[in-house]
Structures are given as C-alpha cells and as structure tokens.
Design a protein around this motif. Structure first.
Motif, PDB file in Angstrom:
ATOM      1  N   GLN A 110      23.747  13.795 -31.222  1.00 54.99           N
ATOM      2  CA  GLN A 110      24.739  14.627 -31.037  1.00 54.99           C
ATOM      3  C   GLN A 110      25.730  14.549 -32.259  1.00 54.99           C
ATOM      4  N   ARG A 111      25.808  13.318 -33.057  1.00 57.88           N
ATOM      5  CA  ARG A 111      26.813  13.473 -34.362  1.00 57.88           C
ATOM      6  C   ARG A 111      26.041  14.083 -35.503  1.00 57.88           C
ATOM      7  N   PHE A 112      24.716  13.985 -35.641  1.00 60.95           N
ATOM      8  CA  PHE A 112      24.153  14.613 -36.586  1.00 60.95           C
ATOM      9  C   PHE A 112      23.029  15.291 -36.320  1.00 60.95           C
ATOM     10  N   PRO A 113      23.196  16.626 -35.668  1.00 61.17           N
ATOM     11  CA  PRO A 113      22.159  17.412 -35.212  1.00 61.17           C
ATOM     12  C   PRO A 113      21.207  18.130 -35.922  1.00 61.17           C
ATOM     13  N   ASP A 114      21.383  17.971 -37.323  1.00 58.08           N
ATOM     14  CA  ASP A 114      20.385  18.505 -38.293  1.00 58.08           C
ATOM     15  C   ASP A 114      19.408  17.274 -38.860  1.00 58.08           C
ATOM     16  N   ASP A 115      19.673  16.141 -38.173  1.00 58.13           N
ATOM     17  CA  ASP A 115      18.699  14.916 -38.559  1.00 58.13           C
ATOM     18  C   ASP A 115      17.316  14.991 -37.962  1.00 58.13           C
ATOM     19  N   TRP A 116      16.267  15.669 -38.632  1.00 56.22           N
ATOM     20  CA  TRP A 116      15.164  15.645 -37.635  1.00 56.22           C
ATOM     21  C   TRP A 116      14.595  14.343 -37.275  1.00 56.22           C
ATOM     22  N   LYS A 117      14.778  13.239 -38.052  1.00 54.21           N
ATOM     23  CA  LYS A 117      14.212  12.011 -37.834  1.00 54.21           C
ATOM     24  C   LYS A 117      14.574  11.446 -36.590  1.00 54.21           C
ATOM     25  N   LEU A 118      15.700  11.811 -35.919  1.00 52.22           N
ATOM     26  CA  LEU A 118      16.397  11.127 -34.591  1.00 52.22           C
ATOM     27  C   LEU A 118      15.489  11.668 -33.509  1.00 52.22           C
ATOM     28  N   PRO A 119      15.300  12.916 -33.441  1.00 55.10           N
ATOM     29  CA  PRO A 119      14.751  13.517 -32.110  1.00 55.10           C
ATOM     30  C   PRO A 119      13.237  13.193 -32.545  1.00 55.10           C
ATOM     31  N   TYR A 120      12.571  13.243 -33.274  1.00 49.22           N
ATOM     32  CA  TYR A 120      11.099  12.708 -33.547  1.00 49.22           C
ATOM     33  C   TYR A 120      10.890  11.421 -33.381  1.00 49.22           C
ATOM     34  N   LEU A 121      11.670  10.430 -33.719  1.00 48.99           N
ATOM     35  CA  LEU A 121      11.558   9.082 -33.538  1.00 48.99           C
ATOM     36  C   LEU A 121      11.384   8.921 -31.888  1.00 48.99           C
ATOM     37  N   ALA A 122      12.509   9.706 -31.179  1.00 46.68           N
ATOM     38  CA  ALA A 122      12.684   9.499 -29.530  1.00 46.68           C
ATOM     39  C   ALA A 122      11.658  10.219 -29.071  1.00 46.68           C
ATOM     40  N   GLY A 123      10.968  11.069 -29.670  1.00 44.03           N
ATOM     41  CA  GLY A 123       9.625  11.642 -29.100  1.00 44.03           C
ATOM     42  C   GLY A 123       8.473  10.709 -28.853  1.00 44.03           C
ATOM     43  N   GLU A 124       8.285   9.990 -30.419  1.00 43.21           N
ATOM     44  CA  GLU A 124       7.257   8.886 -30.327  1.00 43.21           C
ATOM     45  C   GLU A 124       7.438   7.681 -29.340  1.00 43.21           C
ATOM     46  N   ILE A 125       8.898   7.466 -28.915  1.00 45.85           N
ATOM     47  CA  ILE A 125       9.024   6.427 -28.055  1.00 45.85           C
ATOM     48  C   ILE A 125       8.741   6.975 -26.559  1.00 45.85           C
ATOM     49  N   TYR A 126       9.157   8.118 -26.300  1.00 48.39           N
ATOM     50  CA  TYR A 126       9.034   8.771 -24.931  1.00 48.39           C
ATOM     51  C   TYR A 126       7.306   8.767 -24.809  1.00 48.39           C
ATOM     52  N   THR A 127       6.724   9.496 -25.592  1.00 45.49           N
ATOM     53  CA  THR A 127       5.196   9.671 -25.453  1.00 45.49           C
ATOM     54  C   THR A 127       4.240   8.438 -25.810  1.00 45.49           C
ATOM     55  N   GLN A 128       4.676   7.467 -26.388  1.00 51.87           N
ATOM     56  CA  GLN A 128       3.743   6.329 -26.983  1.00 51.87           C
ATOM     57  C   GLN A 128       4.178   4.840 -26.562  1.00 51.87           C
ATOM     58  N   ASP A 129       5.569   4.937 -26.458  1.00 51.21           N
ATOM     59  CA  ASP A 129       5.848   3.423 -26.107  1.00 51.21           C
ATOM     60  C   ASP A 129       6.388   3.069 -24.793  1.00 51.21           C
ATOM     61  N   LEU A 130       7.032   3.943 -24.214  1.00 53.40           N
ATOM     62  CA  LEU A 130       7.204   3.813 -22.681  1.00 53.40           C
ATOM     63  C   LEU A 130       6.103   3.731 -21.792  1.00 53.40           C
ATOM     64  N   ARG A 131       6.119   2.657 -20.957  1.00 52.88           N
ATOM     65  CA  ARG A 131       5.072   2.126 -20.203  1.00 52.88           C
ATOM     66  C   ARG A 131       5.469   2.538 -18.573  1.00 52.88           C
ATOM     67  N   THR A 132       4.592   3.176 -17.944  1.00 50.43           N
ATOM     68  CA  THR A 132       4.640   3.177 -16.293  1.00 50.43           C
ATOM     69  C   THR A 132       3.343   3.485 -15.539  1.00 50.43           C
ATOM     70  N   THR A 133       3.139   3.246 -14.519  1.00 57.42           N
ATOM     71  CA  THR A 133       1.967   3.476 -13.717  1.00 57.42           C
ATOM     72  C   THR A 133       2.125   4.571 -12.709  1.00 57.42           C
ATOM     73  N   ASN A 134       3.157   5.406 -12.795  1.00 58.37           N
ATOM     74  CA  ASN A 134       3.716   6.453 -12.141  1.00 58.37           C
ATOM     75  C   ASN A 134       3.487   7.734 -12.800  1.00 58.37           C
ATOM     76  N   PRO A 135       2.462   8.357 -12.154  1.00 57.23           N
ATOM     77  CA  PRO A 135       2.012   9.755 -12.985  1.00 57.23           C
ATOM     78  C   PRO A 135       2.944  10.750 -12.951  1.00 57.23           C
ATOM     79  N   ALA A 136       4.136  10.772 -12.324  1.00 56.21           N
ATOM     80  CA  ALA A 136       4.962  11.815 -12.377  1.00 56.21           C
ATOM     81  C   ALA A 136       6.013  11.299 -13.191  1.00 56.21           C
ATOM     82  N   GLU A 137       6.443   9.970 -13.457  1.00 56.74           N
ATOM     83  CA  GLU A 137       7.096   9.673 -14.355  1.00 56.74           C
ATOM     84  C   GLU A 137       6.475   9.764 -15.665  1.00 56.74           C
TER      85      GLU A 137
END
Length: 314
Positions: free
Chosen positions: A120-147
């Motif tokens: 929100q403070r640095f909207p042109d910094d591509w590294k921030l959403p890219y790292l967030a994308g990695e955490i969402y797709t590769q790091d967060l763990r769940t057994t709920n298919p919908a989640e």
C-alpha cells in the motif's frame, strides 16, 4: 576427601541447573513494543528507535536460536515506527518465514500483513506482491480444498500483478501460467503469457515464455513466434502512437488515451438511440383481399362475415 565430594556434588548440581536454564535463556525473545503503542514509548524519537530495533533484529535473526514470533514482533514495531523504511517490508517478511522455530500459518499470515502494508505504501515495488504470492501458493498449509484453492487464486493474482510492475522479471509469468493451469484456467494462462510476450524485450526471457506457451497450446514454438511477431509489431505501433511516454507494461493497463470530448446523448443512453429520434417501425398492414390467419399462415382464409357471404361451395 569430603571437601572434594562436596565440590563435585555442587558442580554437578550447578551444571544440571544450568542445563535446565539454558534453553529458557536462549529462547528468550527480544523486547519489541506493540505496534499501536510503539510511537508513544519512543517519546518522539521514532526513527532512532526504529534503527535500534533493526540492529537488534539483525543480531537476533543471525543468531542460532530465533523464533518467528520474536522476529515478527520486531518487524511490526519497526514498520509502525518508520513506515517509510522500504527495505523492512520484504526483508522483514522473509525473516519471519525463515525463522528457526515457530514458522506456522500464523507466522505466514503476519508476514503477509507486513507485505500488504508495504504494498500500500510502495505500490511499484514488485518484490512485495511476488513474495506474498509465494507464501500463498507454496507456504500456507491446509487440508481444506476450498481454502487451498482460494489461497492459490490469491497467490496467482498477486504474482500476475507483480510481473506487471516496473523492473519485474518477466520469466515469473511462467510460474503464474503454471498456477493458472493447475486451477483449470487454461485460457487465462495462455492470455497471460501472450501479454507478457508483447512487452518483453529480453531474448532469453522470450524464449522461455515461448516454450511455456507452446507447451500449453500444444503447438510449435516457431509458428507461435511468427504469429506473436506480427502481434508485437501491431502492439508497438499502437503503443508508440498512443502513449510513447509510458512503459509498454503500463500501456497494457492504461490502454489508449480517452477522447477529449464525449457525446452527451450516447452517455445518457449507453450508445442507444434516444426515444423519439427514430421513426417507430410498424408491421405492414394485412391485405384485406388476401387475409392470413395469424395463428397458422398455411390455413385457408377465414370467411368474410362483413358481407354476409359464406364459404364458397366446391
């Protein structure tokens, strides 16, 4: 002899006590003020205190024993004290995810909150959403298919937004395309790769993107390259004619400039004709000589009762 035994017993007791205390001492987390009270406890010396906390963070993270909670507390306090310090957002979020102990979904969510604040403070910094994308797709763990699907959708969307920001690596589009394919969104994966090929000038990156696109479309990379070359020429012509001052990736988002004027009538009607400006089309009148049954056009004509004539006899 008795003195020696007493000394040996005392040393053993001290060693046992030290062994029990040592993990507790090593595991002690550094003090960090809560984000909402941090500006108050620093008595106005916000940036100075943020620098001191960052030094403490570097030493704690570089130590042999650290926890995700301890790192997150320091990072969140630094962000609250000096939100303009751009480096802390990516560096701090990565440190939380790489802690020695306590890295769980709660820690990942705290890292995501730091990245969201930085975005929100640095909207042109591509590294921030890219790292967030990695955490969402590769790091967060769940057994709920919908989640799991919701997190993958969110992470893929963040990755796609990151690769469209200034100085972002275009080859990251292949990962986004892979995720779209896993989500069953084949056409979105293809469209994303084609878009990135239009704005990418690096030869090696284009080759990787072409290879991924050919894999998705089960076609020849050479044929796709020829097709996309023509599309690239048309895109460059439109870009340089419409918005030559902005980067190509930005032109994809902005499109051509808006017209300096607009039609008030079209604005009011959504482009449709105003009521009353066009003659109303009416159906042709029915020929009284050859009336047609409106229900069954193939049926014989009804008798003309107005003249009193009945049906003709065969």
């Amino acid at each position: 002899m008795l003195v020696a035994l007493l000394a040996l017993g005392g040393a053993r007791a001290a060693r046992i006590a030290a062994e029990h205390r040592a993990p507790q001492v090593i595991a002690d987390e550094p003090y960090a003020p809560a984000p909402d009270t941090a500006p108050l406890v620093t008595l106005g010396y916000r940036e100075l205190f943020a620098d001191l906390l960052f030094l403490r963070l570097g030493g704690y993270f570089g130590g042999r024993e650290n926890t995700a909670n301890g790192i997150a507390g320091l990072v969140e306090a630094i962000v609250a004290l000096d939100p303009h310090y751009q480096r802390i957002y990516e560096w701090g979020a990565r440190a939380i995810t790489l802690a020695g102990r306590g890295v769980d979904n709660q820690a990942y969510r705290r890292a995501l909150a730091v990245l969201e604040a930085g975005g929100q403070r640095f909207p042109d910094d591509w590294k921030l959403p890219y790292l967030a994308g990695e955490i969402y797709t590769q790091d967060l763990r769940t057994t709920n298919p919908a989640e799991r699907r919701a997190w993958d959708e969110r992470g893929t969307l963040l990755t796609e937004s990151a690769i469209r920001k200034p100085n972002a690596p275009a080859e990251a589009a292949t990962w986004a395309a892979t995720m779209r394919t896993r989500l069953g969104q084949h056409q979105r994966a293809v469209d994303g790769l084609r878009e990135m090929l239009l704005v990418t000038g690096d030869g090696s990156t284009r080759a990787r993107l072409l290879g991924k696109l050919a894999e998705l479309e089960h076609g020849s990379a050479n044929e796709l390259a020829s097709e996309l070359l023509d599309a690239r020429r048309r895109f460059d012509a439109a870009w340089l004619a419409d918005r030559p001052a902005v980067p190509a990736s930005m032109y994809v988002l902005l499109g051509p400039p808006l017209a300096p004027t607009f039609d008030l009538a079209a604005l009011a009607t959504g482009g449709h004709e105003l009521v009353g400006t066009q003659p109303i089309e009416r159906p042709d009148p029915i020929d009284p000589i050859d009336p047609i049954d409106p229900i069954d056009p193939m049926a014989p004509a009804a008798p003309d009762v107005s003249s009193g004539a009945g049906p003709s006899s065969p």
